[in-house]
Design a protein around this motif. Structure first.
Motif, PDB file in Angstrom:
ATOM      1  N   ASP A  31      11.950  26.596  26.447  1.00 41.55           N
ATOM      2  CA  ASP A  31      11.882  25.480  25.509  1.00 41.55           C
ATOM      3  C   ASP A  31      13.060  25.610  24.554  1.00 41.55           C
ATOM      4  OD1 ASP A  31      10.946  23.216  24.209  1.00 41.55           O
ATOM      5  OD2 ASP A  31       9.464  24.302  23.015  1.00 41.55           O
ATOM      6  N   PHE A  32      13.585  24.450  24.124  1.00 44.32           N
ATOM      7  CA  PHE A  32      14.778  24.472  23.289  1.00 44.32           C
ATOM      8  C   PHE A  32      14.817  23.218  22.431  1.00 44.32           C
ATOM      9  CE2 PHE A  32      19.343  23.446  22.822  1.00 44.32           C
ATOM     10  CZ  PHE A  32      19.738  24.574  22.111  1.00 44.32           C
ATOM     11  N   SER A  33      15.181  23.394  21.153  1.00 44.28           N
ATOM     12  CA  SER A  33      15.278  22.251  20.254  1.00 44.28           C
ATOM     13  C   SER A  33      16.341  22.527  19.203  1.00 44.28           C
ATOM     14  CB  SER A  33      13.921  22.018  19.570  1.00 44.28           C
ATOM     15  OG  SER A  33      14.030  21.030  18.569  1.00 44.28           O
ATOM     16  N   PHE A  34      17.148  21.500  18.910  1.00 42.70           N
ATOM     17  CA  PHE A  34      18.110  21.573  17.829  1.00 42.70           C
ATOM     18  C   PHE A  34      18.074  20.251  17.083  1.00 42.70           C
ATOM     19  CE2 PHE A  34      22.282  20.695  15.983  1.00 42.70           C
ATOM     20  CZ  PHE A  34      22.443  21.817  15.191  1.00 42.70           C
ATOM     21  N   GLU A  35      17.951  20.320  15.769  1.00 38.99           N
ATOM     22  CA  GLU A  35      17.923  19.125  14.944  1.00 38.99           C
ATOM     23  C   GLU A  35      18.874  19.307  13.768  1.00 38.99           C
ATOM     24  OE1 GLU A  35      13.928  18.449  13.620  1.00 38.99           O
ATOM     25  OE2 GLU A  35      13.111  18.905  15.593  1.00 38.99           O
ATOM     26  N   SER A  36      19.611  18.273  13.498  1.00 40.17           N
ATOM     27  CA  SER A  36      20.452  18.208  12.310  1.00 40.17           C
ATOM     28  C   SER A  36      20.255  16.809  11.733  1.00 40.17           C
ATOM     29  CB  SER A  36      21.919  18.464  12.672  1.00 40.17           C
ATOM     30  OG  SER A  36      22.723  18.427  11.524  1.00 40.17           O
ATOM     31  N   PRO A  37      19.112  16.578  11.067  1.00 35.33           N
ATOM     32  CA  PRO A  37      18.715  15.219  10.705  1.00 35.33           C
ATOM     33  C   PRO A  37      19.640  14.512   9.728  1.00 35.33           C
ATOM     34  CG  PRO A  37      17.248  16.825   9.702  1.00 35.33           C
ATOM     35  CD  PRO A  37      18.147  17.577  10.632  1.00 35.33           C
ATOM     36  N   LEU A  38      20.406  15.243   8.935  1.00 33.83           N
ATOM     37  CA  LEU A  38      21.261  14.596   7.947  1.00 33.83           C
ATOM     38  C   LEU A  38      22.734  14.607   8.342  1.00 33.83           C
ATOM     39  CD1 LEU A  38      19.585  15.895   4.669  1.00 33.83           C
ATOM     40  CD2 LEU A  38      19.150  13.769   5.912  1.00 33.83           C
ATOM     41  N   ALA A  39      23.019  14.919   9.600  1.00 30.59           N
ATOM     42  CA  ALA A  39      24.419  14.895  10.053  1.00 30.59           C
ATOM     43  C   ALA A  39      24.911  13.461  10.023  1.00 30.59           C
ATOM     44  CB  ALA A  39      24.535  15.471  11.461  1.00 30.59           C
ATOM     45  N   PRO A  40      26.105  13.205   9.696  1.00 31.99           N
ATOM     46  CA  PRO A  40      27.213  14.123   9.446  1.00 31.99           C
ATOM     47  C   PRO A  40      27.302  14.610   8.005  1.00 31.99           C
ATOM     48  CG  PRO A  40      28.067  11.908   9.445  1.00 31.99           C
ATOM     49  CD  PRO A  40      26.584  11.811   9.731  1.00 31.99           C
ATOM     50  N   ASP A  41      26.465  14.073   7.099  1.00 32.51           N
ATOM     51  CA  ASP A  41      26.558  14.484   5.697  1.00 32.51           C
ATOM     52  C   ASP A  41      26.295  15.973   5.513  1.00 32.51           C
ATOM     53  OD1 ASP A  41      27.188  11.898   4.953  1.00 32.51           O
ATOM     54  OD2 ASP A  41      25.088  11.370   4.570  1.00 32.51           O
ATOM     55  N   SER A  42      25.393  16.549   6.315  1.00 32.05           N
ATOM     56  CA  SER A  42      25.062  17.967   6.168  1.00 32.05           C
ATOM     57  C   SER A  42      26.191  18.879   6.649  1.00 32.05           C
ATOM     58  CB  SER A  42      23.784  18.296   6.942  1.00 32.05           C
ATOM     59  OG  SER A  42      23.966  18.047   8.321  1.00 32.05           O
ATOM     60  N   LEU A  43      27.174  18.315   7.351  1.00 27.59           N
ATOM     61  CA  LEU A  43      28.276  19.130   7.866  1.00 27.59           C
ATOM     62  C   LEU A  43      29.307  19.459   6.800  1.00 27.59           C
ATOM     63  CD1 LEU A  43      28.847  17.340  11.279  1.00 27.59           C
ATOM     64  CD2 LEU A  43      27.491  19.388  10.808  1.00 27.59           C
ATOM     65  N   ARG A  44      29.326  18.684   5.746  1.00 31.49           N
ATOM     66  CA  ARG A  44      30.276  18.964   4.671  1.00 31.49           C
ATOM     67  C   ARG A  44      29.877  20.254   3.980  1.00 31.49           C
ATOM     68  NH1 ARG A  44      30.381  13.668   1.245  1.00 31.49           N
ATOM     69  NH2 ARG A  44      28.209  13.777   1.800  1.00 31.49           N
ATOM     70  N   SER A  45      30.840  21.112   3.802  1.00 28.88           N
ATOM     71  CA  SER A  45      30.567  22.385   3.130  1.00 28.88           C
ATOM     72  C   SER A  45      30.269  22.138   1.673  1.00 28.88           C
ATOM     73  CB  SER A  45      31.766  23.330   3.247  1.00 28.88           C
ATOM     74  OG  SER A  45      31.959  23.689   4.582  1.00 28.88           O
ATOM     75  N   GLY A  46      29.113  22.549   1.272  1.00 31.52           N
ATOM     76  CA  GLY A  46      28.759  22.469  -0.132  1.00 31.52           C
ATOM     77  C   GLY A  46      29.110  23.791  -0.806  1.00 31.52           C
ATOM     78  N   THR A  47      28.907  23.827  -2.080  1.00 30.83           N
ATOM     79  CA  THR A  47      29.201  25.065  -2.797  1.00 30.83           C
ATOM     80  C   THR A  47      28.130  26.104  -2.528  1.00 30.83           C
ATOM     81  OG1 THR A  47      28.092  24.185  -4.744  1.00 30.83           O
ATOM     82  CG2 THR A  47      30.488  23.916  -4.627  1.00 30.83           C
ATOM     83  N   ALA A  48      26.917  25.666  -2.260  1.00 33.49           N
ATOM     84  CA  ALA A  48      25.819  26.604  -2.021  1.00 33.49           C
ATOM     85  C   ALA A  48      25.692  26.897  -0.527  1.00 33.49           C
ATOM     86  CB  ALA A  48      24.519  26.022  -2.548  1.00 33.49           C
ATOM     87  N   GLN A  49      25.507  28.164  -0.227  1.00 35.22           N
ATOM     88  CA  GLN A  49      25.224  28.546   1.151  1.00 35.22           C
ATOM     89  C   GLN A  49      23.803  28.102   1.479  1.00 35.22           C
ATOM     90  OE1 GLN A  49      27.146  29.382   3.319  1.00 35.22           O
ATOM     91  NE2 GLN A  49      28.532  31.036   2.788  1.00 35.22           N
ATOM     92  N   PRO A  50      23.568  27.681   2.705  1.00 36.71           N
ATOM     93  CA  PRO A  50      22.195  27.277   3.046  1.00 36.71           C
ATOM     94  C   PRO A  50      21.254  28.479   3.065  1.00 36.71           C
ATOM     95  CG  PRO A  50      23.627  27.149   4.968  1.00 36.71           C
ATOM     96  CD  PRO A  50      24.494  27.489   3.809  1.00 36.71           C
TER      97      PRO A  50
END
Length: 164
Positions: A31-50
């Protein structure tokens, strides 16, 4: 004088050792799943590490053909500022032939040693998919499967004692 040569000392022990051990017959993604629900906005590097929340589960079951199926489930959920960055989950399985292991030690072999064989492959799947998802590869640190097993066993025993 004979025409046969005697086996070197310890040869029988080597034969017995060759018959015992763990053999991986097959490996697979169950079984395999990958989700990035806020992409492409979540791809921008923020100042905080996730923040990363990791999960590890191991399961094993015997089969009628004498082999064992072992599943290693790894999940990682990354969030930044309470927003989801990505969620990945893989159940990576293996089909194992186990010989020469005492019945009392079989559970530990299935839930500690077999996941150790599967881990590098499941780790690579997660690193590859996070990279393909636009993030830096997420490389999971090595896992102490013996510690995970001991903690789960202690937790299960405390539940049984608590219900008594």
């Amino acid at each position: 004088m004979t025409d046969t040569t005697a086996a070197p000392e310890g040869a029988q022990d080597d034969n017995a050792a060759a018959q015992s051990g763990i053999r991986i017959m097959a490996q697979f993604i169950r079984d395999f799943s990958f989700e990035s629900p806020l992409a492409p906005d979540s791809l921008r590097s923020g100042t905080a590490q996730p923040a990363i929340d990791m999960g590890v589960e191991m399961n094993a079951r015997g089969r009628t053909d004498g082999l064992f199926e072992v599943d290693l489930k790894l999940s990682a959920r990354a969030t930044r500022d309470d927003q989801p960055v990505f969620h990945v989950e893989v159940v990576y399985g293996g089909l194992f032939h186990i010989a020469g292991v005492a019945e009392a030690a079989l559970e530990e072999v299935l839930l500690i040693e077999c996941p150790r064989f599967l881990f590098p492959f499941a780790r690579r799947v997660i690193a590859d998919i996070t990279s393909e998802g636009g993030f830096p590869p997420f490389l999971i640190d090595p896992i102490d499967f013996g510690g995970v097993y001991a903690a789960r066993k202690a937790q299960a025993e405390s539940v049984v004692i608590g219900n008594a």
